[in-house]
Scaffold this active site. Structure first.
Site, short mmCIF file in Angstrom:
data_model
loop_
_atom_site.label_atom_id
_atom_site.label_comp_id
_atom_site.label_asym_id
_atom_site.label_seq_id
_atom_site.Cartn_x
_atom_site.Cartn_y
_atom_site.Cartn_z
N TYR A 55 54.74 54.95 0.09
CA TYR A 55 55.55 53.79 -0.31
C TYR A 55 55.77 52.82 0.84
O TYR A 55 56.24 51.70 0.63
CB TYR A 55 56.93 54.22 -0.85
CG TYR A 55 56.93 55.17 -2.02
CD1 TYR A 55 55.77 55.47 -2.73
CD2 TYR A 55 58.10 55.78 -2.45
CE1 TYR A 55 55.78 56.35 -3.80
CE2 TYR A 55 58.13 56.65 -3.53
CZ TYR A 55 56.96 56.94 -4.19
OH TYR A 55 57.00 57.82 -5.24
N HIS A 128 52.51 65.24 -2.00
CA HIS A 128 52.65 64.20 -3.03
C HIS A 128 51.76 64.48 -4.26
O HIS A 128 52.08 64.08 -5.37
CB HIS A 128 52.30 62.83 -2.43
CG HIS A 128 52.90 61.67 -3.14
ND1 HIS A 128 53.31 60.53 -2.49
CD2 HIS A 128 53.17 61.46 -4.45
CE1 HIS A 128 53.81 59.68 -3.38
NE2 HIS A 128 53.73 60.21 -4.57
#
Ligand SMILES: NC(=O)c1ccc[n+]([C@@H]2O[C@H](COP(=O)([O-])OP(=O)(O)OC[C@H]3O[C@@H](n4cnc5c(N)ncnc54)[C@H](OP(=O)(O)O)[C@@H]3O)[C@@H](O)[C@H]2O)c1
Length: 294
Positions: A55, A128
């Protein structure tokens, strides 16, 4: 009759740590917008934040938390004086590994994340996704375990892992089980097989995209049930998530929506209506779906 305030409710992880039942999602927010959103959320009462290396906002999330901990966000002295002590341990910060690789790269990556957030340690560090294959998953997990032993990370977990990936990890020589599996879950993608497997294994579910990434706010059933419960579509969706026992990660950068999204204690969705919502499942993945990666 409702449920406890989702902002103060914490759930237990298998390693004995606890985790708030609502986190602010920060996907697709960057720079000043992230910083301000996290500060606003802290003032609203959120104490948990979901970031990721991908991000590119770990620095801003951490900086906002640190500013709040140091009370820099208050311009009003009466507010400053009226507040009780703020402790790092009141905050829950999650971040995620961008890419599974070898042990050394993962270890370095975790150190970089700790440094970027400036919070001293990471409450929850996740792989992730399962991408990269069995060897990279195993090596990366070994680094997460060592990071836990070193105190860089309090709890380790995975994200977007399907049942096959979870079995592979659990059947290998691991020292710590993943505490959570963060997957996309909402009424339009209920993921029962993964949920049931995780529950059997004592792995908590974090439900990402609980607002269906904003794509089903006008769905007729969502509108109709929102009317039934005199709530907004967002509140209905988050209530569904929390009522199922998931840790929900709604994302917004708007303070009024942060308040709206956690104002869900005043109503309870009936068992019949939970079943109506569950039946909306269409396997909708709003972003990516790595759960069947090789
Ligand atoms: N592990 C993973 O692979 C993964 C993948 C995706 C997401 N996540 C995590 O989960 C979090 C949430 O998922 P998400 O960002 O995909 O989507 P989401 O939370 O399901 O939905 C966010 C969207 O809903 C809007 N929204 C928020 N509150 C609203 C309200 N009260 N009324 C109307 N619209 C509202 C937001 O707009 P505004 O911002 O303009 O309010 C945004 O467009 C992410 O931020 C991230 O932290 C993890």
């Amino acid at each position: 009759m409702g449920i406890p305030d989702p902002l103060t409710q914490r759930m237990k992880l298998s390693n004995g740590e606890t985790i708030p039942s609502i986190h602010l999602g920060t996907y697709l927010t960057r720079d000043r917008e992230t910083y301000q959103a996290v500060l606003d959320a802290l003032e609203v009462g959120y104490r948990a934040f979901d970031s990721a290396q991908l991000y590119e906002n770990e620095r801003e999330v951490g900086a906002a938390i640190n500013s709040w901990l140091r009370r820099e966000s208050f311009t009003d002295d009466s507010l400053r004086n009226g507040c009780s002590e703020r402790k790092r341990s009141d905050i829950h910060y999650t971040t995620k590994l961008a890419e599974n690789s070898d042990y050394d790269k993962t270890m370095q990556s975790i150190r970089d994340s700790v440094q970027a957030c400036g919070l001293g340690y990471i409450d929850l560090f996740l792989l992730h996704s399962p991408y990269g294959g069995p060897s990279a998953r195993g090596e990366s997990w070994r680094a997460v375990e060592d990071a836990m032993l070193e105190g860089l990370v309090k709890s380790g977990g995975v994200s977007n892992f399907g049942v096959r990936h979870l079995k592979e990890l659990l059947q290998s020589k691991i020292r710590f089980k993943p505490s959570v599996n963060q997957i996309e879950i909402h009424p339009f993608n209920t993921r029962s097989e993964i949920v049931n497997f995780c529950r059997d294994q004592g792995i908590q579910i974090q439900a990402y995209s609980p607002l269906v990434h904003g794509l089903r706010m006008n769905h007729s059933t969502i509108i109709s049930l929102s009317n039934t419960y005199s709530c907004t579509p967002s509140q209905l969706l988050i209530r569904w998530s929390v009522q199922h026992g998931y840790i929900a990660l709604p994302k917004t950068t708007k303070k009024n929506r942060m308040i709206e999204n956690v104002d869900i204690s005043g109503f309870k969705i009936s068992d019949e209506d939970m079943a109506v919502l569950d039946a909306l499942d269409e396997g909708l993945a709003t972003d990516w779906d790595p759960t069947d990666a090789p």
